[in-house]
Design a protein around this motif. Structure first.
Motif, PDB file in Angstrom:
ATOM      1  N   VAL A   1     -23.084  -8.089 -16.815  1.00 37.25           N
ATOM      2  CA  VAL A   1     -22.255  -8.749 -17.819  1.00 37.25           C
ATOM      3  C   VAL A   1     -21.164  -7.765 -18.242  1.00 37.25           C
ATOM      4  O   VAL A   1     -21.453  -6.665 -18.713  1.00 37.25           O
ATOM      5  CB  VAL A   1     -23.080  -9.186 -19.052  1.00 37.25           C
ATOM      6  N   GLU A   2     -19.909  -8.156 -18.056  1.00 45.09           N
ATOM      7  CA  GLU A   2     -18.792  -7.313 -18.492  1.00 45.09           C
ATOM      8  C   GLU A   2     -18.517  -7.526 -19.978  1.00 45.09           C
ATOM      9  O   GLU A   2     -18.597  -8.647 -20.480  1.00 45.09           O
ATOM     10  CB  GLU A   2     -17.526  -7.626 -17.685  1.00 45.09           C
ATOM     11  N   VAL A   3     -18.182  -6.436 -20.674  1.00 42.03           N
ATOM     12  CA  VAL A   3     -17.904  -6.478 -22.112  1.00 42.03           C
ATOM     13  C   VAL A   3     -16.568  -5.811 -22.387  1.00 42.03           C
ATOM     14  O   VAL A   3     -16.357  -4.647 -22.001  1.00 42.03           O
ATOM     15  CB  VAL A   3     -19.021  -5.767 -22.909  1.00 42.03           C
ATOM     16  N   ASP A   4     -15.666  -6.524 -23.037  1.00 46.57           N
ATOM     17  CA  ASP A   4     -14.397  -5.936 -23.459  1.00 46.57           C
ATOM     18  C   ASP A   4     -14.636  -5.008 -24.644  1.00 46.57           C
ATOM     19  O   ASP A   4     -15.312  -5.388 -25.615  1.00 46.57           O
ATOM     20  CB  ASP A   4     -13.404  -7.027 -23.851  1.00 46.57           C
ATOM     21  N   ILE A   5     -14.090  -3.809 -24.573  1.00 44.70           N
ATOM     22  CA  ILE A   5     -14.239  -2.844 -25.671  1.00 44.70           C
ATOM     23  C   ILE A   5     -13.049  -3.037 -26.609  1.00 44.70           C
ATOM     24  O   ILE A   5     -11.993  -2.405 -26.474  1.00 44.70           O
ATOM     25  CB  ILE A   5     -14.323  -1.404 -25.128  1.00 44.70           C
ATOM     26  N   THR A   6     -13.223  -3.924 -27.556  1.00 43.83           N
ATOM     27  CA  THR A   6     -12.147  -4.327 -28.457  1.00 43.83           C
ATOM     28  C   THR A   6     -11.925  -3.302 -29.565  1.00 43.83           C
ATOM     29  O   THR A   6     -12.763  -2.417 -29.807  1.00 43.83           O
ATOM     30  CB  THR A   6     -12.477  -5.684 -29.086  1.00 43.83           C
ATOM     31  N   GLY A   7     -10.803  -3.461 -30.256  1.00 43.57           N
ATOM     32  CA  GLY A   7     -10.532  -2.608 -31.405  1.00 43.57           C
ATOM     33  C   GLY A   7     -11.570  -2.781 -32.500  1.00 43.57           C
ATOM     34  O   GLY A   7     -11.963  -1.808 -33.166  1.00 43.57           O
ATOM     35  N   GLU A   8     -12.032  -4.010 -32.704  1.00 42.76           N
ATOM     36  CA  GLU A   8     -13.061  -4.270 -33.707  1.00 42.76           C
ATOM     37  C   GLU A   8     -14.355  -3.546 -33.360  1.00 42.76           C
ATOM     38  O   GLU A   8     -15.004  -2.950 -34.227  1.00 42.76           O
ATOM     39  CB  GLU A   8     -13.320  -5.776 -33.810  1.00 42.76           C
ATOM     40  N   LEU A   9     -14.737  -3.575 -32.094  1.00 35.68           N
ATOM     41  CA  LEU A   9     -15.951  -2.898 -31.657  1.00 35.68           C
ATOM     42  C   LEU A   9     -15.823  -1.384 -31.815  1.00 35.68           C
ATOM     43  O   LEU A   9     -16.772  -0.706 -32.244  1.00 35.68           O
ATOM     44  CB  LEU A   9     -16.247  -3.262 -30.206  1.00 35.68           C
ATOM     45  N   ARG A  10     -14.660  -0.857 -31.535  1.00 35.63           N
ATOM     46  CA  ARG A  10     -14.432   0.579 -31.704  1.00 35.63           C
ATOM     47  C   ARG A  10     -14.510   0.973 -33.180  1.00 35.63           C
ATOM     48  O   ARG A  10     -15.029   2.053 -33.513  1.00 35.63           O
ATOM     49  CB  ARG A  10     -13.057   0.961 -31.134  1.00 35.63           C
ATOM     50  N   ASP A  11     -14.015   0.119 -34.073  1.00 33.00           N
ATOM     51  CA  ASP A  11     -14.098   0.404 -35.510  1.00 33.00           C
ATOM     52  C   ASP A  11     -15.553   0.429 -35.979  1.00 33.00           C
ATOM     53  O   ASP A  11     -15.925   1.249 -36.828  1.00 33.00           O
ATOM     54  CB  ASP A  11     -13.316  -0.642 -36.301  1.00 33.00           C
ATOM     55  N   ILE A  12     -16.364  -0.472 -35.440  1.00 35.45           N
ATOM     56  CA  ILE A  12     -17.789  -0.490 -35.794  1.00 35.45           C
ATOM     57  C   ILE A  12     -18.453   0.812 -35.362  1.00 35.45           C
ATOM     58  O   ILE A  12     -19.252   1.408 -36.092  1.00 35.45           O
ATOM     59  CB  ILE A  12     -18.489  -1.701 -35.161  1.00 35.45           C
ATOM     60  N   VAL A  13     -18.119   1.278 -34.153  1.00 30.62           N
ATOM     61  CA  VAL A  13     -18.679   2.541 -33.659  1.00 30.62           C
ATOM     62  C   VAL A  13     -18.295   3.695 -34.577  1.00 30.62           C
ATOM     63  O   VAL A  13     -19.142   4.519 -34.956  1.00 30.62           O
ATOM     64  CB  VAL A  13     -18.194   2.815 -32.219  1.00 30.62           C
ATOM     65  N   ARG A  14     -17.024   3.769 -34.953  1.00 27.10           N
ATOM     66  CA  ARG A  14     -16.574   4.857 -35.819  1.00 27.10           C
ATOM     67  C   ARG A  14     -17.278   4.819 -37.179  1.00 27.10           C
ATOM     68  O   ARG A  14     -17.683   5.862 -37.709  1.00 27.10           O
ATOM     69  CB  ARG A  14     -15.057   4.782 -36.009  1.00 27.10           C
ATOM     70  N   GLN A  15     -17.442   3.617 -37.742  1.00 26.33           N
ATOM     71  CA  GLN A  15     -18.100   3.498 -39.035  1.00 26.33           C
ATOM     72  C   GLN A  15     -19.574   3.866 -38.935  1.00 26.33           C
ATOM     73  O   GLN A  15     -20.115   4.558 -39.809  1.00 26.33           O
ATOM     74  CB  GLN A  15     -17.950   2.072 -39.577  1.00 26.33           C
ATOM     75  N   CYS A  16     -20.229   3.423 -37.873  1.00 23.52           N
ATOM     76  CA  CYS A  16     -21.643   3.773 -37.674  1.00 23.52           C
ATOM     77  C   CYS A  16     -21.809   5.280 -37.542  1.00 23.52           C
ATOM     78  O   CYS A  16     -22.705   5.871 -38.154  1.00 23.52           O
ATOM     79  CB  CYS A  16     -22.193   3.076 -36.426  1.00 23.52           C
ATOM     80  N   ALA A  17     -20.950   5.907 -36.736  1.00 25.95           N
ATOM     81  CA  ALA A  17     -21.052   7.352 -36.545  1.00 25.95           C
ATOM     82  C   ALA A  17     -20.846   8.095 -37.863  1.00 25.95           C
ATOM     83  O   ALA A  17     -21.581   9.047 -38.177  1.00 25.95           O
ATOM     84  CB  ALA A  17     -20.028   7.810 -35.512  1.00 25.95           C
ATOM     85  N   GLN A  18     -19.874   7.667 -38.650  1.00 22.67           N
ATOM     86  CA  GLN A  18     -19.623   8.301 -39.946  1.00 22.67           C
ATOM     87  C   GLN A  18     -20.825   8.141 -40.866  1.00 22.67           C
ATOM     88  O   GLN A  18     -21.266   9.110 -41.514  1.00 22.67           O
ATOM     89  CB  GLN A  18     -18.385   7.687 -40.591  1.00 22.67           C
ATOM     90  N   ASP A  19     -21.377   6.937 -40.945  1.00 22.26           N
ATOM     91  CA  ASP A  19     -22.545   6.685 -41.806  1.00 22.26           C
ATOM     92  C   ASP A  19     -23.763   7.479 -41.341  1.00 22.26           C
ATOM     93  O   ASP A  19     -24.540   7.994 -42.165  1.00 22.26           O
ATOM     94  CB  ASP A  19     -22.873   5.192 -41.830  1.00 22.26           C
ATOM     95  N   MET A  20     -23.950   7.578 -40.021  1.00 15.88           N
ATOM     96  CA  MET A  20     -25.059   8.361 -39.495  1.00 15.88           C
ATOM     97  C   MET A  20     -24.973   9.814 -39.937  1.00 15.88           C
ATOM     98  O   MET A  20     -25.971  10.413 -40.366  1.00 15.88           O
ATOM     99  CB  MET A  20     -25.078   8.273 -37.960  1.00 15.88           C
ATOM    100  N   HIS A  21     -23.782  10.396 -39.857  1.00 17.09           N
ATOM    101  CA  HIS A  21     -23.611  11.797 -40.254  1.00 17.09           C
ATOM    102  C   HIS A  21     -23.830  11.977 -41.757  1.00 17.09           C
ATOM    103  O   HIS A  21     -24.420  12.987 -42.180  1.00 17.09           O
ATOM    104  CB  HIS A  21     -22.217  12.282 -39.851  1.00 17.09           C
ATOM    105  N   GLU A  22     -23.368  11.028 -42.554  1.00 19.54           N
ATOM    106  CA  GLU A  22     -23.553  11.142 -44.001  1.00 19.54           C
ATOM    107  C   GLU A  22     -25.035  11.084 -44.365  1.00 19.54           C
ATOM    108  O   GLU A  22     -25.521  11.880 -45.182  1.00 19.54           O
ATOM    109  CB  GLU A  22     -22.787  10.022 -44.710  1.00 19.54           C
ATOM    110  N   ILE A  23     -25.760  10.135 -43.769  1.00 21.02           N
ATOM    111  CA  ILE A  23     -27.194  10.009 -44.072  1.00 21.02           C
ATOM    112  C   ILE A  23     -27.954  11.229 -43.554  1.00 21.02           C
ATOM    113  O   ILE A  23     -28.844  11.756 -44.228  1.00 21.02           O
ATOM    114  CB  ILE A  23     -27.750   8.715 -43.450  1.00 21.02           C
ATOM    115  N   PHE A  24     -27.601  11.700 -42.346  1.00 14.79           N
ATOM    116  CA  PHE A  24     -28.295  12.853 -41.770  1.00 14.79           C
ATOM    117  C   PHE A  24     -28.086  14.100 -42.629  1.00 14.79           C
ATOM    118  O   PHE A  24     -29.017  14.887 -42.829  1.00 14.79           O
ATOM    119  CB  PHE A  24     -27.802  13.107 -40.345  1.00 14.79           C
ATOM    120  N   SER A  25     -26.870  14.288 -43.147  1.00 16.33           N
ATOM    121  CA  SER A  25     -26.587  15.474 -43.964  1.00 16.33           C
ATOM    122  C   SER A  25     -27.354  15.450 -45.282  1.00 16.33           C
ATOM    123  O   SER A  25     -27.735  16.500 -45.804  1.00 16.33           O
ATOM    124  CB  SER A  25     -25.087  15.581 -44.234  1.00 16.33           C
TER     125      SER A  25
END
Length: 220
Positions: A154-178
């Motif tokens: 199954v091919e998946v387009d890597i949209t701008g919305e999906l990239r924003d979700i990744v960035r927000q998740c990564a930021q939240d992960m680092h905040e919680i981990f710290s």
């Protein structure tokens, strides 16, 4: 940009999108337990984890267990497979030290089940692609899932919305981990599929007192 010492495991972004509490129990408290879903996934990935695997078939090369990282996201991990297709253009392509020419990379993620209704799987695929983009300063517009239950790609387009979700998740992960604080329970149907259900005890943690838990679950 995160330093090498601050990097978190990329595989955790799928856990985080599924449930931040599950992610924290695994990556902060080092808790883990298996159910039939995780075991089936491990069996499937066992055949993918071959970092020295190389297969060349005409104008296509398949690489497995490729190490990837993004200091912008602060994530590192391993891609199940990266397929390289022979290309003549410079845009969106890379070079390989063992194979002459230009190659267009396609990230392939293997899943044992079937496509989900939310973007939990897509977030992990997008994060891998964003790592590869940063490493080679290229743009990759899509990725591929191979679902074991369906036995097709199954091919998946890597949209701008999906990239924003990744960035927000990564930021939240680092905040919680710290902060090293385990997020509160948000009980839902997804809890029944979680392998950490007996460790998390979402129904009990969702009650304010022991008496409330007993009244809700034992005295009905």
């Amino acid at each position: 940009m995160y330093s090498d010492d601050d990097m978190l495991m990329l595989s955790g972004i799928q856990h985080f999108r599924f449930c931040p509490r599950q992610w924290a129990l695994i990556h902060i408290e080092q808790q883990w337990d298996d159910n039939h879903l995780t075991i089936e996934g491990q069996i499937m990935h066992k055949h993918m984890d071959a970092p020295f695997y190389r297969q060349k078939c005409g104008d296509q090369i398949t690489l497995r267990a490729v190490n990837i990282a993004s200091h912008e996201l602060g994530l590192y991990g391993t891609s199940d497979a990266i397929e390289l297709f022979s290309a003549s253009s410079l845009e969106g392509t890379i070079v390989h030290p063992k194979y002459p020419g230009r190659w267009q990379p396609v990230v392939v993620e293997y899943k044992h089940g079937r496509p989900k209704r939310d973007e939990v799987d897509e977030v992990q695929l997008a994060a891998q692609i964003m790592c590869l983009e940063e490493m080679y300063a290229i743009h990759i517009p899509y990725g591929v899932f191979f679902y074991g239950e369906l036995r097709h790609r199954v091919e998946v387009d890597i949209t701008g919305e999906l990239r924003d979700i990744v960035r927000q998740c990564a930021q939240d992960m680092h905040e919680i981990f710290s902060k090293a604080v385990i997020p509160k329970v948000e009980y839902g149907k997804h809890c029944d599929k979680c392998s950490l259900k007996d460790i998390c005890m979402p129904k009990m943690m969702n009650c304010t007192t022991v008496n409330a838990y007993l009244n809700k679950n034992l005295y009905q």
